[in-house]
Design a protein around this motif. Structure first.
Motif, PDB file in Angstrom:
ATOM      1  N   PHE A  93      12.635   2.054  -5.427  1.00 48.96           N
ATOM      2  CA  PHE A  93      12.906   1.124  -4.455  1.00 48.96           C
ATOM      3  C   PHE A  93      13.259  -0.211  -5.301  1.00 48.96           C
ATOM      4  CE2 PHE A  93      12.339  -2.190  -1.131  1.00 48.96           C
ATOM      5  CZ  PHE A  93      13.755  -2.409  -0.561  1.00 48.96           C
ATOM      6  N   MET A  94      12.415  -1.111  -5.267  1.00 47.64           N
ATOM      7  CA  MET A  94      12.443  -2.332  -5.979  1.00 47.64           C
ATOM      8  C   MET A  94      12.507  -2.404  -7.620  1.00 47.64           C
ATOM      9  SD  MET A  94      13.118  -5.581  -5.605  1.00 47.64           S
ATOM     10  CE  MET A  94      12.979  -5.524  -3.898  1.00 47.64           C
ATOM     11  N   PRO A 107      -4.485  -1.567  -4.932  1.00 44.71           N
ATOM     12  CA  PRO A 107      -5.101  -0.608  -5.877  1.00 44.71           C
ATOM     13  C   PRO A 107      -4.395   0.731  -6.266  1.00 44.71           C
ATOM     14  CG  PRO A 107      -6.265  -1.036  -3.572  1.00 44.71           C
ATOM     15  CD  PRO A 107      -5.079  -1.585  -3.596  1.00 44.71           C
ATOM     16  N   THR A 108      -3.257   0.921  -5.540  1.00 43.61           N
ATOM     17  CA  THR A 108      -2.483   2.068  -5.973  1.00 43.61           C
ATOM     18  C   THR A 108      -1.807   1.627  -7.419  1.00 43.61           C
ATOM     19  OG1 THR A 108      -0.598   1.445  -4.258  1.00 43.61           O
ATOM     20  CG2 THR A 108      -2.127   3.452  -4.048  1.00 43.61           C
ATOM     21  N   PHE A 109      -1.101   0.430  -7.235  1.00 43.01           N
ATOM     22  CA  PHE A 109      -0.493  -0.262  -8.439  1.00 43.01           C
ATOM     23  C   PHE A 109      -1.190  -0.385  -9.626  1.00 43.01           C
ATOM     24  CE2 PHE A 109       3.227  -2.523  -5.742  1.00 43.01           C
ATOM     25  CZ  PHE A 109       3.494  -0.994  -5.295  1.00 43.01           C
ATOM     26  N   VAL A 110      -2.649  -0.848  -9.281  1.00 45.58           N
ATOM     27  CA  VAL A 110      -3.585  -1.234 -10.516  1.00 45.58           C
ATOM     28  C   VAL A 110      -4.046   0.098 -11.130  1.00 45.58           C
ATOM     29  CG1 VAL A 110      -6.091  -1.745 -11.115  1.00 45.58           C
ATOM     30  CG2 VAL A 110      -4.269  -3.185  -9.642  1.00 45.58           C
ATOM     31  N   ASN A 129       0.847  -1.115   0.034  1.00 48.06           N
ATOM     32  CA  ASN A 129       0.106   0.124  -0.006  1.00 48.06           C
ATOM     33  C   ASN A 129       0.834   1.199  -0.022  1.00 48.06           C
ATOM     34  OD1 ASN A 129      -2.259   1.682  -0.017  1.00 48.06           O
ATOM     35  ND2 ASN A 129      -2.373   1.424   2.426  1.00 48.06           N
ATOM     36  N   VAL A 130       1.559   1.423  -1.240  1.00 46.74           N
ATOM     37  CA  VAL A 130       2.617   2.481  -1.179  1.00 46.74           C
ATOM     38  C   VAL A 130       2.308   3.121  -2.492  1.00 46.74           C
ATOM     39  CG1 VAL A 130       4.450   1.309   0.187  1.00 46.74           C
ATOM     40  CG2 VAL A 130       4.422   0.977  -2.130  1.00 46.74           C
ATOM     41  N   SER A 131       3.014   4.287  -2.738  1.00 52.43           N
ATOM     42  CA  SER A 131       2.840   4.944  -3.938  1.00 52.43           C
ATOM     43  C   SER A 131       3.611   4.130  -4.838  1.00 52.43           C
ATOM     44  CB  SER A 131       3.368   6.424  -3.781  1.00 52.43           C
ATOM     45  OG  SER A 131       4.649   6.608  -4.054  1.00 52.43           O
TER      46      SER A 131
END
Ligand SMILES: C[S@@+](CC[C@H](N)C(=O)[O-])C[C@H]1O[C@@H](n2cnc3c(N)ncnc32)[C@H](O)[C@@H]1O
Length: 197
Positions: free
Chosen positions: A12-13, A64-67, A3-5
């Motif tokens: 990061f990854m 949800p943020t990634f989608v 649940n991150v931007s």
């Protein structure tokens, strides 16, 4: 955990997974025209590589943020907010389903792999890759820091599954997705390990 931007993840990854994506797509033999599902697509490191290759791409991720980021970055592809364990596609809808750096995060990895297999046609490709638990220096540095700050604390990832080549091979073997007795499997694996250095 995710649940991150999208930009925080990319910084990061993403620096790692963007470089990994072409190697993993080569390993899976992805070429133009194939119908390919990216499971646990995140912010789209692998998805973008699949699109670049001319594959007919779909993606799924429970974050949800990634989608939302995927919809914005790759508006032409089908993206679903769903975990690997519940893929919203019919049986045999794809030539390949891939999961890059996802297995260890699945709540039920055997169920996730079963779903990845269900949506791929007979004779297609189901492939996954994960970082090596000990060898991923970027994450090992975080674990060392955590341990230095609080030696009583166990590394948070220590109990998680599917971070070793052996455990992933065993999981895929359970689904008859690989045959460790097949010399061809070892040849492909050795070639990829060579590519990854
Ligand atoms: C380390 S990231 C990898 C993202 C992307 N594949 C990449 O290579 O950059 C792990 C991803 O797994 C997703 N994830 C977590 N649980 C999942 C599940 N049960 N099924 C599918 N994906 C999941 C997370 O939302 C996150 O996007």
């Amino acid at each position: 955990m995710f649940n991150v931007s999208d930009t925080a993840y990319d910084n990061f990854m993403g620096r790692f997974s963007n470089r990994l994506a072409p190697l993993f797509a080569d390993f899976a033999g992805i070429a133009a025209g194939q119908r390919v599902l990216d499971v646990g697509a995140g912010t789209g490191a692998l998805t973008s590589e699949l699109v670049r290759r001319g594959a007919d791409v779909a993606a799924a991720d429970p974050s949800p943020t990634f989608v939302a980021a995927l919809h914005k970055r790759l508006p032409g592809i089908s993206v679903h907010e769903s975990p690997a364990e519940q893929l919203p596609w019919p049986d045999e809808a794809f030539d390949a389903s891939l999961a890059q750096l996802v297995l260890t995060f699945m709540r039920d990895a055997p169920a996730g792999v079963a779903e990845m297999r269900r949506v791929v046609r007979s004779g297609g490709v189901v492939a996954a890759c994960m970082w090596d638990f000990e060898g991923m220096e970027m994450l090992a540095a975080i674990r060392r820091t955590q341990h230095a700050l609080d030696p009583s604390r166990e590394a948070p990832e220590a109990g998680q599954l599917y971070r070793s080549r052996e455990s992933i091979e065993a999981l895929f073997g359970d689904f008859r997705l690989i045959d460790p007795a097949d010399p061809a499997w070892h040849a492909v694996r050795d070639e990829v390990m060579g590519l990854l250095g």
